[in-house]
Design an enzyme around this catalytic site. Structure first.
Site, short mmCIF file in Angstrom:
data_model
loop_
_atom_site.label_atom_id
_atom_site.label_comp_id
_atom_site.label_asym_id
_atom_site.label_seq_id
_atom_site.Cartn_x
_atom_site.Cartn_y
_atom_site.Cartn_z
N HIS A 93 42.50 24.17 37.14
CA HIS A 93 41.09 23.98 37.53
C HIS A 93 40.14 24.21 36.36
CE1 HIS A 93 42.80 25.83 41.49
NE2 HIS A 93 43.27 24.64 41.25
N HIS A 108 48.31 34.97 50.38
CA HIS A 108 47.16 34.15 49.93
C HIS A 108 47.56 32.69 50.10
CE1 HIS A 108 44.12 32.51 47.34
NE2 HIS A 108 44.76 32.62 46.19
N GLU A 155 46.34 29.85 48.85
CA GLU A 155 46.15 28.84 47.81
C GLU A 155 47.52 28.20 47.51
OE1 GLU A 155 44.00 30.17 44.33
OE2 GLU A 155 43.48 28.10 43.80
N HIS A 171 41.08 36.55 45.16
CA HIS A 171 39.82 35.88 44.88
C HIS A 171 39.46 34.84 45.95
CE1 HIS A 171 41.65 31.99 43.26
NE2 HIS A 171 42.66 32.72 43.63
N ASP A 175 47.38 37.53 43.31
CA ASP A 175 46.70 37.10 42.09
C ASP A 175 46.16 38.27 41.25
OD1 ASP A 175 47.09 34.33 42.11
OD2 ASP A 175 45.42 34.00 43.48
N HIS A 204 51.60 35.91 39.42
CA HIS A 204 51.69 35.12 38.18
C HIS A 204 52.09 36.05 37.03
CE1 HIS A 204 49.56 31.63 39.87
NE2 HIS A 204 48.63 32.45 40.32
N ASP A 241 49.30 27.34 45.09
CA ASP A 241 50.27 27.82 44.09
C ASP A 241 51.16 28.93 44.67
OD1 ASP A 241 47.84 29.26 44.09
OD2 ASP A 241 48.13 30.02 42.06
N TYR A 277 42.92 35.86 32.53
CA TYR A 277 43.03 35.53 33.96
C TYR A 277 41.84 36.13 34.72
CZ TYR A 277 45.23 34.72 38.46
OH TYR A 277 45.49 34.28 39.73
#
Ligand SMILES: [Fe+2]
Ligand SMILES: [Fe+2]
Length: 389
Positions: free
Chosen positions: A24, A78, A80, A144, A163, A222, A82, A191
């Site tokens: 992004h 989460h 998202e 986030h 995250d 991550h 990924d 990050y």
């Protein structure tokens, strides 16, 4: 594809995205990993999963330990993609598994992305017994996304932090002790500066809660897993979540015929002469996400663009847009640039930085066509004077 043991019955079964170079608009020069964790207990449990295109890699790592159909609990910290992109593929392999996500947002987001399917709601503070272990869920809204939560395994003293504490850092190593620490901490800062920083207050609340858990391992979604350098990563989050600032300046510019560049150099010299460490960035040749990493704990920002037609050069407009999204706090700024006629770019930069709540260090600096030596001297003097106050 093998799993990687991180505790007696706990395995990393994620995927390594060696070739990822943008997330992004965030330049991920070192690639990334999507970390999923398998716990072998009475109820086989998987915490988070991976991007859809890497689902087979995760599945193979799981299969190196156990038949994936035996998974009974899938925790989605989460939604998202990924961390949830392989959820439907997983449910095909393990059709009896129950999916757990935060309520209401985790459920809403997963159903919005993947369609309606049953999800067990998880409230803040809920616990789930999976055998020898009781997992505790802590909501971390806006760290986030609204659905974000973390999962604590008190038996193994592992915090699955999703995250938070993550880094876009593809490596064959899994532990913090196996990689260069400065690199891991830099990637953790980058990050934070490009993903977490708008939600620093929420991240600070999460950090306060995390400190009471007594975790020995922080396993993010991550990058590498923190164990031997918990003090350093928690210290970094202490520092970043409280928006601490260094006497440090960042000068960002774009230029048409080098006039704005000369002004940028004069400003850089002024900060240097005032004893303030400064870095000059040509926005065309530097990734904005690297500038943002530097800016996260800087006190001063100068932004310059020549005027083109009736506006600013678009790379600077892109930088300002990114800055508004990340919204680092407490900056003192300078807007500058050269122009032939009109000179709208300088006014626009000044207005935008002011509207972000930043404090003007010196009045906007405009030079018609070409700065003369005396103009550059004046720029230096005005900055040095302002910095004395
Ligand atoms: Fe995320
Ligand atoms: Fe993520």
């Amino acid at each position: 594809m093998q799993a990687y043991q991180i505790r007696n019955e706990v395995y990393w079964v994620g995927a390594i995205d060696w070739s990822l170079r943008t997330f992004h608009g965030y330049a991920t020069e070192r690639g990334s990993t999507y970390n999923a964790y398998l716990i072998i207990d009475e109820k086989i449990t998987l915490i988070d999963n991976v991007k859809e295109h890497l689902g087979d890699e995760m599945m193979a790592r799981i299969a190196s330990i156990i038949d994936p159909s035996k998974i009974e609990v899938i925790i989605s910290n989460h939604g998202e993609p990924d961390h949830s992109g392989s959820l439907l593929a997983l449910l095909k392999k393990a059709p009896h598994a129950k999916v757990y996500a935060s309520t209401p947002n985790g459920i809403r987001i997963l159903n919005a992305i993947y369609g309606e399917f049953p999800i067990v709601p998880v409230k803040n503070g809920d616990e789930l017994n999976i055998g020898k272990r009781t997992l505790k869920f802590i909501h971390a809204p806006m760290v986030h996304w609204p659905d974000s939560m973390v999962t604590y395994d008190a038996l193994d003293r592992i915090l699955f932090s999703n995250d938070a504490f993550g880094q876009h850092f593809a490596t064959s190593k899994r532990w913090d002790s196996e990689v260069d620490l400065a690199t891991a901490l830099f990637e953790a800062k980058k990050y934070y500066a490009n993903i977490v920083i708008p939600y620093s207050a929420q991240a600070n609340r999460l950090l306060t809660g995390v400190k009471t858990l007594g975790a020995e391992i922080i396993a993010p979604s991550h990058g590498i897993i923190w164990k031997d350098h918990l003090t350093e990563i928690v210290g970094l989050y202490d520092y970043l979540t409280t928006s601490q600032k260094q006497e440090k300046a960042v000068v960002v510019y774009d230029t048409m015929w080098e006039s704005t560049f000369k002004m940028a150099v004069a400003l850089t010299e002024a900060f240097k002469d005032a004893g303030i460490p400064v870095t000059l960035y040509d926005v065309k040749t530097t990734e904005i996400s690297d500038i943002m990493t530097d800016l996260a704990d800087a006190k001063y920002l100068a932004v310059g663009s020549s005027t083109i037609s009736n506006g600013m050069l678009s790379p600077i407009a892109g930088f300002l847009n990114y800055l508004r999204e990340m919204a680092p706090t407490q900056l003192r700024y300078i807007a500058f640039g050269s122009y032939g006629w009109g000179g709208q770019s300088i006014q626009m930069i000044d207005e935008q930085l002011e509207s972000m709540g930043y404090e003007r260090l010196v009045p906007k600096i405009r030079i018609n066509f070409v700065p003369r030596p005396n103009d550059l001297l004046q720029i230096r003097e005005s900055v040095l004077e302002a910095l004395k106050k």
